[in-house]
Scaffold this motif. Structure first.
Motif, PDB file in Angstrom:
ATOM      1  N   ALA A  52     -10.034 -28.865  16.073  1.00 24.28           N
ATOM      2  CA  ALA A  52     -10.893 -28.374  17.156  1.00 24.28           C
ATOM      3  C   ALA A  52     -10.361 -28.803  18.525  1.00 24.28           C
ATOM      4  O   ALA A  52     -10.418 -28.047  19.499  1.00 24.28           O
ATOM      5  CB  ALA A  52     -12.324 -28.868  16.966  1.00 24.28           C
ATOM      6  N   GLU A  53      -9.809 -30.007  18.610  1.00 29.13           N
ATOM      7  CA  GLU A  53      -9.233 -30.491  19.862  1.00 29.13           C
ATOM      8  C   GLU A  53      -7.969 -29.705  20.208  1.00 29.13           C
ATOM      9  O   GLU A  53      -7.734 -29.349  21.365  1.00 29.13           O
ATOM     10  CB  GLU A  53      -8.915 -31.981  19.751  1.00 29.13           C
ATOM     11  CG  GLU A  53      -8.213 -32.567  20.946  1.00 29.13           C
ATOM     12  CD  GLU A  53      -9.076 -32.636  22.200  1.00 29.13           C
ATOM     13  OE1 GLU A  53      -8.516 -32.894  23.276  1.00 29.13           O
ATOM     14  OE2 GLU A  53     -10.308 -32.394  22.124  1.00 29.13           O
ATOM     15  N   ILE A  54      -7.170 -29.408  19.213  1.00 25.33           N
ATOM     16  CA  ILE A  54      -5.955 -28.625  19.444  1.00 25.33           C
ATOM     17  C   ILE A  54      -6.318 -27.219  19.900  1.00 25.33           C
ATOM     18  O   ILE A  54      -5.692 -26.676  20.816  1.00 25.33           O
ATOM     19  CB  ILE A  54      -5.088 -28.597  18.174  1.00 25.33           C
ATOM     20  CG1 ILE A  54      -4.588 -30.010  17.875  1.00 25.33           C
ATOM     21  CG2 ILE A  54      -3.915 -27.635  18.331  1.00 25.33           C
ATOM     22  CD1 ILE A  54      -3.908 -30.166  16.554  1.00 25.33           C
ATOM     23  N   THR A  55      -7.340 -26.641  19.311  1.00 27.26           N
ATOM     24  CA  THR A  55      -7.796 -25.307  19.723  1.00 27.26           C
ATOM     25  C   THR A  55      -8.207 -25.316  21.188  1.00 27.26           C
ATOM     26  O   THR A  55      -7.848 -24.427  21.958  1.00 27.26           O
ATOM     27  CB  THR A  55      -8.973 -24.849  18.846  1.00 27.26           C
ATOM     28  OG1 THR A  55      -8.530 -24.803  17.481  1.00 27.26           O
ATOM     29  CG2 THR A  55      -9.474 -23.486  19.267  1.00 27.26           C
ATOM     30  N   ARG A  56      -8.946 -26.349  21.597  1.00 30.23           N
ATOM     31  CA  ARG A  56      -9.365 -26.460  23.000  1.00 30.23           C
ATOM     32  C   ARG A  56      -8.155 -26.576  23.922  1.00 30.23           C
ATOM     33  O   ARG A  56      -8.070 -25.914  24.963  1.00 30.23           O
ATOM     34  CB  ARG A  56     -10.277 -27.667  23.187  1.00 30.23           C
ATOM     35  CG  ARG A  56     -10.843 -27.765  24.611  1.00 30.23           C
ATOM     36  CD  ARG A  56     -11.586 -29.065  24.831  1.00 30.23           C
ATOM     37  NE  ARG A  56     -10.714 -30.243  24.791  1.00 30.23           N
ATOM     38  CZ  ARG A  56      -9.863 -30.597  25.751  1.00 30.23           C
ATOM     39  NH1 ARG A  56      -9.720 -29.852  26.838  1.00 30.23           N
ATOM     40  NH2 ARG A  56      -9.128 -31.684  25.636  1.00 30.23           N
ATOM     41  N   LEU A  57      -7.181 -27.392  23.520  1.00 27.56           N
ATOM     42  CA  LEU A  57      -5.977 -27.561  24.334  1.00 27.56           C
ATOM     43  C   LEU A  57      -5.168 -26.268  24.421  1.00 27.56           C
ATOM     44  O   LEU A  57      -4.602 -25.954  25.471  1.00 27.56           O
ATOM     45  CB  LEU A  57      -5.118 -28.696  23.773  1.00 27.56           C
ATOM     46  CG  LEU A  57      -5.693 -30.099  23.955  1.00 27.56           C
ATOM     47  CD1 LEU A  57      -4.931 -31.100  23.102  1.00 27.56           C
ATOM     48  CD2 LEU A  57      -5.685 -30.507  25.410  1.00 27.56           C
ATOM     49  N   LEU A  58      -5.099 -25.515  23.337  1.00 28.41           N
ATOM     50  CA  LEU A  58      -4.386 -24.229  23.365  1.00 28.41           C
ATOM     51  C   LEU A  58      -5.081 -23.242  24.296  1.00 28.41           C
ATOM     52  O   LEU A  58      -4.416 -22.484  25.014  1.00 28.41           O
ATOM     53  CB  LEU A  58      -4.273 -23.655  21.955  1.00 28.41           C
ATOM     54  CG  LEU A  58      -3.272 -24.357  21.047  1.00 28.41           C
ATOM     55  CD1 LEU A  58      -3.399 -23.836  19.623  1.00 28.41           C
ATOM     56  CD2 LEU A  58      -1.854 -24.170  21.557  1.00 28.41           C
ATOM     57  N   CYS A  59      -6.412 -23.245  24.312  1.00 31.02           N
ATOM     58  CA  CYS A  59      -7.158 -22.383  25.248  1.00 31.02           C
ATOM     59  C   CYS A  59      -6.849 -22.793  26.683  1.00 31.02           C
ATOM     60  O   CYS A  59      -6.639 -21.935  27.547  1.00 31.02           O
ATOM     61  CB  CYS A  59      -8.656 -22.458  24.965  1.00 31.02           C
ATOM     62  SG  CYS A  59      -9.137 -21.642  23.439  1.00 31.02           S
ATOM     63  N   ASP A  60      -6.825 -24.099  26.945  1.00 36.68           N
ATOM     64  CA  ASP A  60      -6.479 -24.587  28.280  1.00 36.68           C
ATOM     65  C   ASP A  60      -5.069 -24.152  28.665  1.00 36.68           C
ATOM     66  O   ASP A  60      -4.797 -23.813  29.811  1.00 36.68           O
ATOM     67  CB  ASP A  60      -6.560 -26.117  28.341  1.00 36.68           C
ATOM     68  CG  ASP A  60      -7.979 -26.638  28.268  1.00 36.68           C
ATOM     69  OD1 ASP A  60      -8.930 -25.840  28.415  1.00 36.68           O
ATOM     70  OD2 ASP A  60      -8.137 -27.860  28.047  1.00 36.68           O
ATOM     71  N   GLN A  61      -4.184 -24.146  27.696  1.00 43.26           N
ATOM     72  CA  GLN A  61      -2.790 -23.784  27.951  1.00 43.26           C
ATOM     73  C   GLN A  61      -2.655 -22.329  28.387  1.00 43.26           C
ATOM     74  O   GLN A  61      -1.747 -21.981  29.148  1.00 43.26           O
ATOM     75  CB  GLN A  61      -1.973 -24.054  26.685  1.00 43.26           C
ATOM     76  CG  GLN A  61      -0.496 -24.126  26.901  1.00 43.26           C
ATOM     77  CD  GLN A  61       0.204 -24.815  25.752  1.00 43.26           C
ATOM     78  OE1 GLN A  61      -0.128 -25.932  25.395  1.00 43.26           O
ATOM     79  NE2 GLN A  61       1.180 -24.155  25.177  1.00 43.26           N
TER      80      GLN A  61
END
Length: 76
Positions: free
Chosen positions: A23-32
């Motif tokens: 879930a944290e990686i998904t959030r970071l990918l959205c930020d990216q």
């Protein structure tokens, strides 16, 4: 699923470990997708962690040129 290896995120320039929740990686990918890439910070972080080999795919030498500007000593 969590990653099998560590990854450096372009939006933060920081390392994400294999134990990071998906879930944290998904959030970071959205930020990216909506943030400027912190290319230099990512490369410096990788070098600090001991990464010394970078591979460029394609006909141009953009990566080599950017790497020289980040750390001239890496090309001696």
């Amino acid at each position: 699923r969590p990653p099998r290896c560590d990854v450096f995120m372009g939006a933060t320039g920081e390392r994400v470990t294999a134990t990071t929740p998906p879930a944290e990686i998904t959030r970071l990918l959205c930020d990216q997708l909506t943030s400027c890439a912190l290319w230099e910070e990512s490369i410096r972080g990788m070098m600090k962690e001991g990464v010394r080999q970078f591979y460029e795919c394609g006909p141009m030498q953009q990566l080599k040129g950017m790497m020289k500007r980040i750390d001239e000593e890496a090309f001696e």
